[in-house]
Design an enzyme around this catalytic site. Structure first.
Site, PDB file in Angstrom:
ATOM      1  N   GLU A  54       0.841  -1.207   0.000  1.00 31.68           N
ATOM      2  CA  GLU A  54       0.000   0.000   0.000  1.00 31.68           C
ATOM      3  C   GLU A  54       0.874   1.254   0.000  1.00 31.68           C
ATOM      4  O   GLU A  54       0.608   2.218  -0.718  1.00 31.68           O
ATOM      5  CB  GLU A  54      -0.889   0.054   1.256  1.00 31.68           C
ATOM      6  CG  GLU A  54      -1.876  -1.071   1.418  1.00 31.68           C
ATOM      7  CD  GLU A  54      -1.310  -2.228   2.234  1.00 31.68           C
ATOM      8  OE1 GLU A  54      -0.159  -2.620   2.005  1.00 31.68           O
ATOM      9  OE2 GLU A  54      -2.049  -2.764   3.072  1.00 31.68           O
ATOM     10  N   CYS A 104      -2.735  -3.757   7.130  1.00 29.21           N
ATOM     11  CA  CYS A 104      -2.363  -4.124   8.498  1.00 29.21           C
ATOM     12  C   CYS A 104      -2.798  -3.037   9.467  1.00 29.21           C
ATOM     13  O   CYS A 104      -2.937  -1.869   9.118  1.00 29.21           O
ATOM     14  CB  CYS A 104      -0.860  -4.372   8.601  1.00 29.21           C
ATOM     15  SG  CYS A 104       0.121  -2.874   8.456  1.00 29.21           S
ATOM     16  N   CYS A 113      -0.634   0.347   8.107  1.00 27.84           N
ATOM     17  CA  CYS A 113      -1.127   0.933   6.851  1.00 27.84           C
ATOM     18  C   CYS A 113      -2.498   1.574   7.072  1.00 27.84           C
ATOM     19  O   CYS A 113      -2.852   2.541   6.410  1.00 27.84           O
ATOM     20  CB  CYS A 113      -1.217  -0.137   5.770  1.00 27.84           C
ATOM     21  SG  CYS A 113       0.396  -0.677   5.225  1.00 27.84           S
ATOM     22  N   ARG A 206      16.373 -19.072  -2.204  1.00 27.97           N
ATOM     23  CA  ARG A 206      17.044 -19.884  -1.170  1.00 27.97           C
ATOM     24  C   ARG A 206      17.244 -19.064   0.102  1.00 27.97           C
ATOM     25  O   ARG A 206      17.103 -19.569   1.219  1.00 27.97           O
ATOM     26  CB  ARG A 206      18.421 -20.344  -1.679  1.00 27.97           C
ATOM     27  CG  ARG A 206      18.346 -21.452  -2.695  1.00 27.97           C
ATOM     28  CD  ARG A 206      19.763 -21.804  -3.156  1.00 27.97           C
ATOM     29  NE  ARG A 206      19.749 -22.795  -4.221  1.00 27.97           N
ATOM     30  CZ  ARG A 206      20.788 -23.089  -4.977  1.00 27.97           C
ATOM     31  NH1 ARG A 206      21.946 -22.457  -4.791  1.00 27.97           N
ATOM     32  NH2 ARG A 206      20.696 -24.004  -5.911  1.00 27.97           N
ATOM     33  N   ASP A 222      26.121 -33.751  -9.288  1.00 27.49           N
ATOM     34  CA  ASP A 222      26.425 -32.316  -9.418  1.00 27.49           C
ATOM     35  C   ASP A 222      27.474 -31.827  -8.406  1.00 27.49           C
ATOM     36  O   ASP A 222      28.082 -30.786  -8.620  1.00 27.49           O
ATOM     37  CB  ASP A 222      25.154 -31.474  -9.216  1.00 27.49           C
ATOM     38  CG  ASP A 222      24.177 -31.591 -10.371  1.00 27.49           C
ATOM     39  OD1 ASP A 222      24.489 -32.335 -11.320  1.00 27.49           O
ATOM     40  OD2 ASP A 222      23.110 -30.950 -10.320  1.00 27.49           O
TER      41      ASP A 222
END
Ligand SMILES: NC(=O)c1ccc[n+]([C@@H]2O[C@H](COP(=O)([O-])OP(=O)(O)OC[C@H]3O[C@@H](n4cnc5c(N)ncnc54)[C@H](OP(=O)(O)O)[C@@H]3O)[C@@H](O)[C@H]2O)c1
Length: 335
Positions: A54, A104, A113, A206, A222
């Site tokens: 917002e 919120c 907000c 990650r 890998d």
């Protein structure tokens, strides 16, 4: 004139670009429009602790309306709240705000907000999902009590879907997704497949995960590191899903600081974590088929030699965006 649904769809699209990256906060999007339905500002929450959607949409709308570039230098949430409250000149009193999640209503890492929306005198607030979290809920009812025209439930199903990782967190369940890189002809093997932009995005993801699950064969083939070095982020813990107990400990994934590596023939460890990314090839995809609902596929525009992977049945695309020369798409599996 665009409908509430089409303005909310724009807010949803803005938010999906940051799915998972906002965790443990929800992904949220917002759009500010005028009486003619013209979009004056659009925003999405980027990362926990940074301004809410917002606030960023209101910042952009302020700039569109005033060309007052002083606001461009402000990135801190508190500074933006204060600046907008002091400088709004009643410019917002005929505007609407469409937001995927109820604004919120508490002081967390950022101010509420609801108080900013009230102070700016926004005429109308259209909300997608209710905020069910005990700490932040109640923003919509508060604004209604202060005379704002508030409506709930616009594109509610799509807004609730966007909220899934956050809802899982609130229920103390892990959000689990399978990340896969594919060539244009669906090959998932043979080294690097996607662009640096995509791989950097994977490292950013990650950084927001607390656990990665990887199959034993990928570890052997890998010899990966599985950290978040491309964004200087933190590396998640690792669960190696395997029938074997012994792995070559010189592989770099075992030497990343502040990380636990587990080797297990069960997936029970997942339940102790909240944001879990699975990576793997065809065998892992098959092993997880009945267990995973969410898939994130990075697709390169180039073909590659190798065996075509068989994707799970019932994948429905929820959102897609271009990233570098690749596409990045979220799918939900419908059984
Ligand atoms: N494109 C991508 O996004 C991506 C990502 C990762 C890997 N890859 C590629 O995928 C290839 C490897 O794929 P893959 O499917 O052969 O290997 P994988 O991803 O490691 O998944 C298969 C492995 O999972 C373990 N597993 C499966 N079912 C299990 C069960 N019920 N209980 C315990 N462990 C179980 C087994 O490990 P054990 O054999 O140790 O028992 C099995 O070999 C490599 O070429 C790698 O580069 C691609």
């Amino acid at each position: 004139m665009p409908s509430d649904a089409s303005l909310m769809q724009k807010a949803l699209d803005a938010a999906w670009r940051y799915q998972v990256l906002t965790f443990p906060n929800p992904a949220v999007g917002a759009v500010v429009s005028n009486d003619a339905g013209e979009i004056l500002g659009m925003g999405a929450h980027h990362k926990a602790g940074t301004p809410h959607a917002e606030v960023l949409a209101l910042k952009e709308a302020y700039l569109t309306l005033t060309h007052d570039t002083r606001i461009e230098a402000l990135s801190d949430s508190m500074a933006l709240h204060l600046f907008l409250k002091e400088n709004h000149q009643d410019l917002f009193s005929h505007l609407s705000l469409h937001v995927t999640l109820e604004p919120c209503h508490h002081f967390g890492k950022t101010p509420p907000c609801s108080s900013l929306i009230e102070a700016l005198g926004i005429k109308r607030v259209v909300i997608g999902s209710y905020d069910e979290s005990l700490s932040a809920k109640g923003g919509g009812a508060y604004l209604q009590s202060r005379g704002v025209d508030v409506s709930f439930g616009c594109l509610k199903e799509a807004c609730d879907t966007l909220l899934t990782p956050f809802t899982c967190k609130e229920k103390k369940e892990p959000f689990i997704f399978y990340k896969l890189a594919l060539s244009a002809n669906n090959v998932a093997t043979g080294g690097t497949i996607t662009s640096l932009e995509s791989r950097t995005m994977v490292h950013r993801l990650r950084d927001c995960c607390d656990l990665m699950v990887i199959g034993g064969n990928t570890v052997r083939v890998d010899r990966p590191t599985l950290d978040a070095r491309l964004c200087e982020g933190k590396a998640p813990d690792i669960l190696i899903y395997s029938h074997h107990k012994i792995f070559d400990k010189s592989i770099s994934l075992f030497h990343v600081p502040n990380r636990h590596v587990f080797v297990d023939a069960t997936l029970e460890k997942i339940n102790a974590y909240s944001m879990v990314m699975i990576e793997g090839g065809a065998g892992m995809l098959e092993a997880m088929e009945s267990k995973v609902e969410w898939y994130l596929i990075f697709r390169s525009p180039y073909t590659k030699e190798g065996e075509e992977i068989k994707l799970p049945k019932g994948l429905q695309e929820v959102f897609s965006q271009t990233i570098g020369e690749d596409t990045m798409s979220w799918y939900r599996r419908v059984w």
